[in-house]
Design an enzyme around this catalytic site. Structure first.
Site, PDB file in Angstrom:
ATOM      1  CD  GLU A   1     -19.195  53.640  -9.521  1.00 22.58           C
ATOM      2  OE1 GLU A   1     -17.978  53.099  -9.783  1.00 22.58           O
ATOM      3  OE2 GLU A   1     -19.336  54.924  -8.897  1.00 22.58           O
TER       4      GLU A   1
ATOM      5  CB  ALA B   1     -19.785  63.436  -5.891  1.00 27.46           C
TER       6      ALA B   1
ATOM      7  CD  GLU C   1     -16.698  61.865  -7.079  1.00 32.12           C
ATOM      8  OE1 GLU C   1     -16.601  61.044  -8.215  1.00 32.12           O
ATOM      9  OE2 GLU C   1     -16.574  61.719  -6.239  1.00 32.12           O
TER      10      GLU C   1
END
Length: 911
Positions: free
Chosen positions: A190, A324, A359
């Site tokens: 990402e 994360a 997350e």
């Protein structure tokens, strides 16, 4: 994705949800079949670029064409951790949506050695692959049109080097307890880096299935999004692990794989939950595993949609830049975000639980339902941030607090805003997408009647768009048409929320109270030094308010909707004072006028508990914001703060400390030693009794730990004698006991900071090299970087080499060095001299680069420094000159300069 926080400065969700900017109206996907309007950037007659082999490349846009869609990837990877290279084969099954003579997809730094194409059940034939590097695209051209409705397979063989940065398929290493170097390979895709590991349609809307195979040597293990299906022996020392085909369609940025030697610890929830870490740290996984199991159970029930995959792995990566990453079924973490020792403080455990909660929320918001394009990143990050706090309320009793600041700059952006270039995509990972996105969701929830209405809307949205991509408008309109009443309500919500997502910034509401009549006026709260940038923006504001007759209980709250420039409401009976924005759930600043502020100051002086701690905190936050704007004097700030000598709650005190420390650092960097010394005396007199009441022993309460850490770090930074003495004594005892005497987790930072200002700096450096607890190691590093010795500040250079200090910690080190008087100019010179090396490690526009720019420039307040900053960044050209964070840096310096010009004289008089 979870960002690494700027500091340990904390505030409550309500304050978090009072401000900020940050990880991107509905911007139409270029050439998208579902696009409501044509993209304005589409040229009417595109000029096609030239590919690397000299042929015309068949596509001129940054966004991929919509004529072909991937259905599934069959991906084989062969990493070699000795040579740090890998080979791969990607077979992509595709569906032709519209007649076309070309297929265009993404690829970066992949040397394609062979390419074949097969149409439906036909024979595979060799094809030529064209590459246009500026757009990170490759293409295959055909002499005859591919027809809509056909299926085809493109197979690409390629070779590449493992990345030496923190994105793509990258190599990492760590030392075991014997000091032996261990290597591994992990991924971070990402937003735009899957294309660096395999050729793909690397945009969120191109969802597909993935069947992944990875070869490995004996002694290593592999992980991916799905459970392992089988292992095949290729030789005596080489094995091929094949994973099950994904049972869901995924965006490429959520694909992940790891080759390493990790130790697993597992637990059953509704699916298998496993945490992986390096063997030396597996005993530090217990807390995260327990928290994750509770949070996963909570989300399964809250969303009424079970987690859809067979397994969920949480992996601690030794060298990882972000906090994360929510890869579906294989969440990766920085070690400090996942691993805590059994003796870690509750505050340290809370940080881990918060990142895990964030997350896990992404497994629904982002993974199951994904934004169509990065302009609506807030649909991922705003919701994950909001749910992080909502879920923690059920698992832990306390919330972090963040302050409102960045979104008040003119260079800030709307929650949903147009993005095109890779740099613009990277810049969407900022506090607007995260905290402002969460803030407006909190405001919406607070404004809706009934406790479960917001949750019902979330569930409806997730179920309606499960497995699909969405625009911001889909969130407000989900469920429309089911009934006339609901459709009307959704229309009202859509009208209200569009005013918050489609324009940047937030409003300032001014209150004028005369008798039983209150006039509210709104304007754009804009901390700009340019008077020509005033906007005519209007928001649909659910203004909540309480008064002196009823101010604490939720039923005291009343709501007035302000849609126009001004509005009037009537009050019953005699009301002495008003407090707007009950519990700070609204995303706006309030100015009560001179009389209104005086009435609130008097009320707090008489009995500060007449308002909730959230309301007291927001008053402190608001008055400092108005001071920065020039709407209130520092004398008025002082009058409000006087009540703090009686304050006992954490959030108002930490907010006041945060704001006063910011002013102190500005004066320090402005070379105002006399005024800085007076402010120091003022702060110690204001908080002296609170500081004196703090113990240095273990305490259980998270809130009290947070308060103690903030108070003692400030006191020792201001050279308060007893604080320094106690911190030195604790450090001495710690060193002499060889680490067996434990420093309470919330006190470690202040103790290490004090040690770093003395002859103990080399001792601290040795402790850093041998620390086993990751959270403690990071605090030691911050202590080392806080030194005021110019010879020791060279620790900055160690971050670039990565030998002593991991390169991932560079933003933290620079930020900490900049807080000290001795280091801030050194750090500014350092980033100018090493800019090219920094952007090799961290992408232009990334959160790491944003943080480095803010750290090194935000305390300047002179024309000379402004000129330096403008000159340096303008010289960078395509290497960073157009970043939004550069514009914000320039604005911030101008604002600091204006604040100094306006307030120095009154500060001298007041102090």
């Amino acid at each position: 994705m979870a960002l690494i926080p700027f500091s340990n400065g904390l505030s409550s969700l309500q304050l978090l949800l009072s401000t900020l900017d940050s990880h991107n109206g509905c911007v139409c996907a270029l050439f998208s079949y579902s696009c409501p309007k044509q993209n304005k950037t589409t040229p009417s007659e595109p000029v096609y670029p030239i590919s690397t082999n000299g042929e015309v490349f068949p596509w001129a846009q940054l966004r991929l064409p919509q004529s072909v869609r991937p259905l599934g990837y069959n991906l084989t990877l062969n990493p070699d951790l000795d040579t740090m290279t890998f080979t791969g084969r990607t077979a992509i099954t595709m569906f032709i949506r519209h007649n076309t003579k070309h297929i265009v997809l993404h690829s970066v730094n992949l040397n394609i050695t062979k390419a074949t194409f097969k149409l439906s059940d036909g024979e595979a034939t060799a094809v030529t692959v064209l590459e246009y590097k500026p757009n990170q695209q490759i293409a295959v051209k055909f002499t005859e049109e591919l027809k809509a409705g056909q299926k085809c397979v493109l197979t690409l063989d390629y070779a590449a080097e493992l990345s030496h940065t923190y994105d793509g398929f990258y190599n990492s290493s760590y030392s075991d307890k014997e000091g032996n170097k261990k290597v591994l390979a992990a991924t971070q895709f990402e937003p735009l880096s899957a294309r660096k590991a395999f050729p793909c349609f690397d945009e969120p809307s191109f969802k597909a299935t993935f069947l992944i195979q990875i070869s490995r040597k004996e002694g290593y293990m592999t992980l991916s999004n799905m459970p392992k299906a089988k292992t095949t022996s290729l030789s005596n020392i080489l094995f091929m692990d094949e994973f099950e085909k994904t049972t869901v369609n995924m965006s490429t940025y959520l694909v992940a794989f790891i080759v390493a030697n990790f130790t697993p610890v597992n637990k059953m929830v509704s699916n298998t939950l496993v945490i992986y870490a390096v063997p030396e740290k597996y005993e530090h996984t217990a807390y995260a595993l327990d928290a994750a199991s509770k949070l996963l159970d909570f989300y399964n029930n809250f969303f009424e949609i079970p987690y859809p995959l067979k397994k969920l792995d949480l992996v601690a990566i030794p060298d990882f830049l972000a906090g994360a990453m929510e890869n579906w079924g294989l969440i990766t973490f920085r070690e400090t975000s996942l691993l805590v020792g059994s003796q870690s403080s509750a505050l340290e455990k809370q940080v881990v639980a918060s990142v895990v909660a964030h997350e896990l929320a992404h497994q629904w918001f982002g993974n199951l339902v994904t934004m169509n394009w990065w302009n609506d990143l807030w649909l991922n990050e705003g919701f994950a941030t909001y749910m992080q706090y909502t879920s923690i309320q059920h698992v832990l009793p306390h919330l972090d607090i963040v302050t409102m600041e960045k979104d008040a700059l003119n260079s800030s952006h709307a929650v949903s805003t147009e993005v095109n270039t890779p740099e613009q995509v990277e810049e969407m990972f900022d506090s607007v997408s995260y905290e402002k996105g969460a803030s407006i969701l909190l405001m919406l929830n607070a404004s809706l009647p009934g406790e479960q209405q917001f949750r019902k809307g979330i569930i409806q949205y997730l179920k309606q768009f499960s497995g699909l991509n969405t625009y911001t408008s889909d969130l407000w309109n989900s469920g429309a048409g089911s009934s006339v009443e609901l459709s009307t309500q959704l229309q009202n919500i859509s009208e209200m929320m569009n005013s918050w997502t489609s324009q940047k910034g937030f409003p300032l509401v001014t209150v004028s109270h005369k008798g039983d009549e209150v006039t509210l006026t709104q304007e754009h709260f804009l901390l700009t030094s340019d008077n020509n940038t005033r906007s005519s923006s209007l928001w649909n504001i659910p203004v909540s308010y309480i008064n002196d007759t009823c101010s604490l209980a939720p039923e005291c709250r009343q709501i007035f909707t302000l849609k126009t420039k001004s509005g009037t409401l009537k009050l019953p009976g005699n009301v002495t004072w008003l407090k707007m924005n009950y519990k700070n759930t609204g995303f706006y600043i309030v100015d009560y006028g001179k009389d209104g502020w005086a009435e609130l100051c008097d009320a707090l002086t008489d009995d500060y508990k007449v308002l909730t701690s959230e309301d007291r905190t927001s008053l402190i936050h608001n008055i400092f914001a108005l001071s920065r704007l020039g709407r209130v004097t520092f004398q008025q700030v002082h009058l409000l703060l006087k009540y703090l000598s009686n304050e006992t709650e954490t959030t108002p005190i930490t907010e006041a400390l945060l704001q006063l420390n910011t002013v102190y650092r500005l004066l320090d960097k402005r070379h105002e030693p006399e005024l800085g010394a007076r402010l120091k005396v003022y702060m110690l007199s204001l908080f002296g009794s609170l500081v004196g009441n703090q113990t240095w022993d273990e305490i259980e309460s998270v809130s009290k730990q947070e308060l103690r850490a903030a108070l003692l770090e400030t006191a020792c930074r201001l050279k308060e004698e007893s604080c320094i003495k106690q911190a030195k004594a604790i450090f001495k005892s710690y060193v002499e006991s060889n680490g067996t005497v434990r420093i309470p987790g919330d006190l470690q930072q202040v103790v290490f900071n004090v040690a770093a200002q003395s002859d103990d700096w080399p001792t601290l450096l040795n402790l850093y090299a041998n620390a086993s607890y990751d959270s403690e190691k990071r605090k030691i590093l911050k202590g080392l970087a806080s030194t005021q010795d110019p010879h020791q500040i060279v620790i900055l250079k160690e971050g670039l080499s990565g030998h002593i200090v991991q390169t991932q910690e560079m933003p933290l080190v620079i930020d900490t060095v900049c807080k000290g008087f001795a280091g801030y100019l050194f750090a500014w010179d350092f980033i100018q001299e090493n800019w090219d090396q920094l952007i090799e490690k961290f992408p232009v526009g990334s959160f790491a680069i944003q943080r480095i720019i803010k750290s090194t420039t935000s305390q300047f307040s002179t024309k000379a420094h402004l000129a330096q900053v403008q000159s340096f960044f303008s010289s960078l050209k395509e290497r960073g000159s157009s970043m939004r964070s550069v514009q914000e840096a320039v604005e911030t310096i101008k604002l600091n300069q204006r604040w100094m010009d306006t307030n120095l004289a009154s500060l001298r008089k007041l102090l």
